[in-house]
Write a protein that holds these residues in place. Structure first.
Motif, PDB file in Angstrom:
ATOM      1  N   ARG A 113     -24.861  37.722  77.173  1.00  0.00           N
ATOM      2  CA  ARG A 113     -23.644  36.965  76.896  1.00  0.00           C
ATOM      3  C   ARG A 113     -22.494  37.897  76.517  1.00  0.00           C
ATOM      4  O   ARG A 113     -22.317  38.257  75.352  1.00  0.00           O
ATOM      5  CB  ARG A 113     -23.934  35.925  75.811  1.00  0.00           C
ATOM      6  CG  ARG A 113     -25.026  34.962  76.277  1.00  0.00           C
ATOM      7  CD  ARG A 113     -25.205  33.748  75.414  1.00  0.00           C
ATOM      8  NE  ARG A 113     -25.813  32.675  76.202  1.00  0.00           N
ATOM      9  CZ  ARG A 113     -26.003  31.448  75.769  1.00  0.00           C
ATOM     10  NH1 ARG A 113     -25.648  31.093  74.565  1.00  0.00           N
ATOM     11  NH2 ARG A 113     -26.548  30.539  76.559  1.00  0.00           N
TER      12      ARG A 113
ATOM     13  N   ASP B 211     -28.208  32.065  70.106  1.00  0.00           N
ATOM     14  CA  ASP B 211     -27.607  30.803  70.556  1.00  0.00           C
ATOM     15  C   ASP B 211     -26.361  30.505  69.731  1.00  0.00           C
ATOM     16  O   ASP B 211     -25.297  30.181  70.264  1.00  0.00           O
ATOM     17  CB  ASP B 211     -28.631  29.668  70.399  1.00  0.00           C
ATOM     18  CG  ASP B 211     -28.018  28.310  70.707  1.00  0.00           C
ATOM     19  OD1 ASP B 211     -27.382  28.194  71.768  1.00  0.00           O
ATOM     20  OD2 ASP B 211     -28.161  27.388  69.885  1.00  0.00           O
TER      21      ASP B 211
ATOM     22  N   ASP C  86     -21.790  31.011  70.526  1.00  0.00           N
ATOM     23  CA  ASP C  86     -20.753  29.966  70.518  1.00  0.00           C
ATOM     24  C   ASP C  86     -19.563  30.457  69.686  1.00  0.00           C
ATOM     25  O   ASP C  86     -18.398  30.234  70.053  1.00  0.00           O
ATOM     26  CB  ASP C  86     -21.288  28.646  69.934  1.00  0.00           C
ATOM     27  CG  ASP C  86     -21.879  27.726  71.005  1.00  0.00           C
ATOM     28  OD1 ASP C  86     -22.317  28.243  72.047  1.00  0.00           O
ATOM     29  OD2 ASP C  86     -21.900  26.496  70.794  1.00  0.00           O
TER      30      ASP C  86
END
Ligand code: IPM
Ligand code: MG
Length: 356
Positions: free
Chosen positions: A104, A245, A249
């Motif tokens: 990511r 996770d 964000d």
């Protein structure tokens, strides 16, 4: 000419719309940079489940295994039981294809997109390597005395030496490849989650093989604070699944919002899965208001993974230029039409192509 077989699952909500734009862009890239994408579309997602009770049939899953990559728009629908479709599609691929890295990147393209004061593109440029097959996601959970007053619920955080080591090694290799601080930060919560001591130990062992790479450590709570206060400190960070996770964000917001954040679920050398980080946003579906930028950047990550590095970089560069020149004003809902952005990126990609 190089050819790649791609499975495309548009999914739920805004998924199919943003996927369509991402596919326009990767197809244009294929044309301009001289390779072929053979795409097979699959209808899976909540709507399909509601109609057919089928989530991800074995035959289709077997087909996906034979592809070079899978592209997923978004899944999730409030009409279905929590997690049903997520487990049946995303988690199934992550676990059964052993996609042990969730890559990511957090990259700010233009200062205007960043909610942090006085931070610019040079300050927000990191990659989070999220371990993608273990931790609280392993699925080992249970209930005793369900529904009773003294009910007990458990979920086991699982870490294996194999799983931790391959994620950590991937992070060190990536730090070596990247042109930044040559630093890997381990993000964990070993002071409270004692089992994460395995991360501390394995990180140290692996680091010994990379004397050219510096190491840092942050507990997840502090890492969230640093991400906002001093994002420039991060280069590559590696972290267990659940923290990965959550912090990605936060990272997505720092780089401009969920409309811009892309990810790759990767098993190096094998079929891998690419998706925007955002969800299906059902309330915005079908209105041509969702930004496809994250989906387009997931397409770029897919091409990079397939080895089409020039094409992948060109897409990223076009997106960056569209932001810096203010032709793309943002990724908020309705700032631009979904198809408008897809066309803008596609046109610019053709216009800036080496032979144009
Ligand atoms: C993500 C998502 C998934 C996750 C959900 C949809 C299961 O939030 O990819 O970040 O928790 O991994
Ligand atoms: Mg998430």
């Amino acid at each position: 000419m190089a050819e790649y077989d791609i499975a495309v699952i548009g999914g739920d909500g805004i998924g199919p719309e943003v996927t369509a734009e991402a596919m326009k862009v990767v197809d244009a890239a294929a044309e301009v940079y001289g390779f072929r994408l053979n795409k097979t579309e699959y209808p899976f997602g909540s709507e399909h489940y509601l109609k057919t009770e089928e989530i991800f049939p074995d035959a289709a899953f077997e087909e996906c295994k034979q592809k070079n990559a899978v592209y997923l728009g978004a899944i999730g629908d409030p009409r279905l039981p929590v997690g049903l479709i997520e487990y049946g599609i995303i988690a199934k691929m992550r676990f059964e294809l052993d996609l042990y890295i969730n890559l990511r990147p957090i990259q700010l393209y233009d200062a205007r997109l960043c909610p942090l004061k006085d931070k610019g593109p040079e300050d927000v440029d990191m990659v989070i390597v999220r371990e993608n097959t273990e931790d609280a996601y392993s699925g080992m959970h249970g209930f005793a005395h369900k529904g009773q007053e003294h009910e007990v619920a458990t979920q086991t955080m699982v870490y294996t030496r194999h799983g931790v080591e391959r994620a950590v090694r991937y992070a060190f290799d990536l730090a070596r490849e990247r042109d930044k601080n040559k630093t890997v930060t381990l993000i964990d919560k070993a002071n409270a989650v004692r089992a994460q001591d395995i991360w501390t130990r394995v990180f140290e062992i692996v680091a010994a093989d990379y004397p050219d790479i510096k190491t840092e450590h942050a507990y997840i709570d502090a890492a969230c604070m640093w991400m906002v206060k001093n994002p420039e400190w991060f280069d590559v960070a590696v972290t267990p699944n659940l923290f990965g996770d959550i912090i990605t964000d936060l990272g997505a917001m720092v780089q401009g919002g969920m409309g811009i954040a892309a990810s790759g679920n990767i098993h190096p050398g094998r079929v891998s899965l690419f998706e925007p980080i955002h969800g299906s946003a059902p309330k915005h579906a079908g209105k041509n208001v969702a930004s496809p930028v994250a989906a387009i950047l997931a397409g770029s990550m897919m091409l990079d993974y397939l080895g089409e590095k020039t094409a992948a970089k060109a897409i990223e560069q076009v997106v960056r230029d569209l932001f810096t020149s203010q032709r793309l004003k943002g990724v908020g809902t309705g700032v631009h039409g979904t198809t408008e952005v897809g066309e803008m990126v596609t046109n610019e990609l053709r216009a800036t192509a080496p032979s144009a």
